[in-house]
Design a protein around this motif. Structure first.
Motif, PDB file in Angstrom:
ATOM      1  N   TYR A  35       0.830  -1.208   0.000  1.00 12.09           N
ATOM      2  CA  TYR A  35       0.000   0.000   0.000  1.00 12.09           C
ATOM      3  C   TYR A  35       0.863   1.255   0.000  1.00 12.09           C
ATOM      4  CZ  TYR A  35      -3.128   3.598   1.874  1.00 12.09           C
ATOM      5  OH  TYR A  35      -3.833   4.752   2.087  1.00 12.09           O
ATOM      6  N   LEU A  36       1.874   1.298   0.864  1.00 12.06           N
ATOM      7  CA  LEU A  36       2.708   2.490   0.973  1.00 12.06           C
ATOM      8  C   LEU A  36       3.603   2.698  -0.238  1.00 12.06           C
ATOM      9  CD1 LEU A  36       3.761   2.254   4.735  1.00 12.06           C
ATOM     10  CD2 LEU A  36       2.167   3.906   3.723  1.00 12.06           C
ATOM     11  N   SER A  37       3.886   1.619  -0.959  1.00  9.30           N
ATOM     12  CA  SER A  37       4.801   1.728  -2.099  1.00  9.30           C
ATOM     13  C   SER A  37       4.085   1.939  -3.421  1.00  9.30           C
ATOM     14  CB  SER A  37       5.674   0.473  -2.194  1.00  9.30           C
ATOM     15  OG  SER A  37       4.883  -0.664  -2.513  1.00  9.30           O
ATOM     16  N   THR A  38       2.756   1.957  -3.429  1.00 10.21           N
ATOM     17  CA  THR A  38       2.023   2.097  -4.679  1.00 10.21           C
ATOM     18  C   THR A  38       1.059   3.274  -4.636  1.00 10.21           C
ATOM     19  OG1 THR A  38       0.412   0.461  -3.865  1.00 10.21           O
ATOM     20  CG2 THR A  38       2.170  -0.335  -5.318  1.00 10.21           C
ATOM     21  N   ALA A  39       1.462   4.324  -3.950  1.00  9.66           N
ATOM     22  CA  ALA A  39       0.683   5.564  -3.905  1.00  9.66           C
ATOM     23  C   ALA A  39      -0.767   5.329  -3.480  1.00  9.66           C
ATOM     24  CB  ALA A  39       0.726   6.257  -5.268  1.00  9.66           C
ATOM     25  N   GLY A  40      -0.940   4.475  -2.467  1.00  7.97           N
ATOM     26  CA  GLY A  40      -2.272   4.294  -1.914  1.00  7.97           C
ATOM     27  C   GLY A  40      -3.148   3.304  -2.634  1.00  7.97           C
ATOM     28  N   LEU A  41      -2.566   2.431  -3.439  1.00  3.78           N
ATOM     29  CA  LEU A  41      -3.362   1.424  -4.136  1.00  3.78           C
ATOM     30  C   LEU A  41      -4.008   0.489  -3.121  1.00  3.78           C
ATOM     31  CD1 LEU A  41      -4.171   0.156  -6.864  1.00  3.78           C
ATOM     32  CD2 LEU A  41      -2.158  -1.312  -6.669  1.00  3.78           C
ATOM     33  N   SER A  42      -5.323   0.335  -3.207  1.00  7.49           N
ATOM     34  CA  SER A  42      -6.059  -0.486  -2.251  1.00  7.49           C
ATOM     35  C   SER A  42      -6.037  -1.959  -2.651  1.00  7.49           C
ATOM     36  CB  SER A  42      -7.513  -0.001  -2.147  1.00  7.49           C
ATOM     37  OG  SER A  42      -7.562   1.330  -1.699  1.00  7.49           O
ATOM     38  N   ILE A  43      -6.252  -2.828  -1.662  1.00  6.57           N
ATOM     39  CA  ILE A  43      -6.377  -4.251  -1.912  1.00  6.57           C
ATOM     40  C   ILE A  43      -7.775  -4.695  -1.529  1.00  6.57           C
ATOM     41  CG2 ILE A  43      -3.922  -4.687  -1.495  1.00  6.57           C
ATOM     42  CD1 ILE A  43      -4.718  -5.843   1.230  1.00  6.57           C
ATOM     43  N   ASP A  44      -8.234  -5.755  -2.144  1.00  4.83           N
ATOM     44  CA  ASP A  44      -9.539  -6.331  -1.846  1.00  4.83           C
ATOM     45  C   ASP A  44      -9.334  -7.491  -0.884  1.00  4.83           C
ATOM     46  OD1 ASP A  44     -11.898  -7.828  -1.809  1.00  4.83           O
ATOM     47  OD2 ASP A  44     -12.407  -7.262  -3.862  1.00  4.83           O
ATOM     48  N   PRO A  45      -9.929  -7.443   0.335  1.00  6.13           N
ATOM     49  CA  PRO A  45      -9.734  -8.539   1.298  1.00  6.13           C
ATOM     50  C   PRO A  45     -10.072  -9.905   0.725  1.00  6.13           C
ATOM     51  CG  PRO A  45     -10.779  -6.664   2.367  1.00  6.13           C
ATOM     52  CD  PRO A  45     -10.745  -6.362   0.894  1.00  6.13           C
ATOM     53  N   LYS A  46     -11.097  -9.987  -0.149  1.00 10.33           N
ATOM     54  CA  LYS A  46     -11.462 -11.265  -0.742  1.00 10.33           C
ATOM     55  C   LYS A  46     -10.357 -11.757  -1.673  1.00 10.33           C
ATOM     56  CE  LYS A  46     -16.463 -10.549  -0.454  1.00 10.33           C
ATOM     57  NZ  LYS A  46     -17.728 -10.441  -1.214  1.00 10.33           N
ATOM     58  N   GLU A  47      -9.756 -10.832  -2.425  1.00  7.03           N
ATOM     59  CA  GLU A  47      -8.651 -11.205  -3.295  1.00  7.03           C
ATOM     60  C   GLU A  47      -7.436 -11.620  -2.468  1.00  7.03           C
ATOM     61  OE1 GLU A  47      -7.860  -8.046  -5.988  1.00  7.03           O
ATOM     62  OE2 GLU A  47      -9.759  -8.254  -7.067  1.00  7.03           O
TER      63      GLU A  47
END
Length: 226
Positions: free
Chosen positions: A144-156
């Motif tokens: 998250y910190l290294s991709t300018a705030g790119l979010s992740i999906d908990p299901k993924e």
């Protein structure tokens, strides 16, 4: 490689209620301390790299991670440190988190998870029972910190955990916690058995004997890594 970016240690601590086990992790992130603090304590940002959280993230406030632990914030010193209870499955443990500017740049995040664990359960699963989980949490934060705030999906994220790549990560994490356990004084055979069982618990199967994992380290080498 993320698995190599984390320092791991197994310790003991004496609390009023008796001896406790401590699983400690730390990692340096290429981000200023205020940003790392906010990512770890802002209810709008935590779901982007971990899980949705509800409650009041303030001193004395109660929080609940969706499908995971909840508890009470017991100490808070922005942007340097906080501590909270970690309540799950009817049991209570504690987390202590503190941040510091790294002399070489970025921010060092340190986490200690403290719990009363009986010898039978400790022998069965060892530090990897929570250690693998913390490795995955730090991986999410690092991404998250290294991709300018790119979010992740908990299901993924859950699907990834059961994928071949996820199994390799769990195997490598389990091996690193085996090394840390031996460095803390655990019999090597007992540490190996616990590592195998906790890997199976996380992935639903035994490790692949042909799978590449980090090279075996001696306790002295492991201690030096800490």
């Amino acid at each position: 490689m993320q698995i190599n970016a984390v320092r791991r240690q197994v310790k003991a601590r004496t609390l009023e209620a008796g001896e406790a086990r401590v699983v400690a992790v730390s990692q340096t992130f290429d981000a200023p301390i205020d940003d790392v603090w906010d990512a770890c304590t802002n209810a709008e940002r935590i779901p982007r790299w971990f899980l949705p959280v509800s409650g009041e993230l303030r001193l004395g406030g109660k929080y609940q991670l969706e499908g995971n632990a909840g508890g009470t914030v017991e100490q808070c010193d922005p942007p340097n440190a906080f501590s909270a209870t970690w309540e799950f499955g009817g049991e209570v443990s504690w987390i202590e988190v503190w941040l510091a500017a790294d002399p070489e740049g970025g921010t060092r995040l340190n986490v200690e998870h403290i719990a009363h664990v009986d010898q039978v359960r400790w022998a069965e699963f060892g530090p990897g029972a929570v250690g693998i989980g913390w490795d995955m949490i730090l991986m999410g934060l690092a991404g998250y910190l290294s991709t300018a705030g790119l979010s992740i999906d908990p299901k993924e994220a859950l699907a990834w955990q059961l994928s071949e790549e996820g199994r390799r990560f769990s195997a490598e994490s389990s091996e690193r916690w085996r090394v840390a356990s031996v460095a803390a004084g655990t019999d090597p055979a007992e540490a190996q058995g616990a590592a195998d069982r906790v890997f199976a618990a996380y992935t639903g199967g035994a490790p692949d004997p042909d799978q590449q994992t980090p090279a075996q380290e001696t306790p002295d080498q492991a201690a030096a890594d800490q």
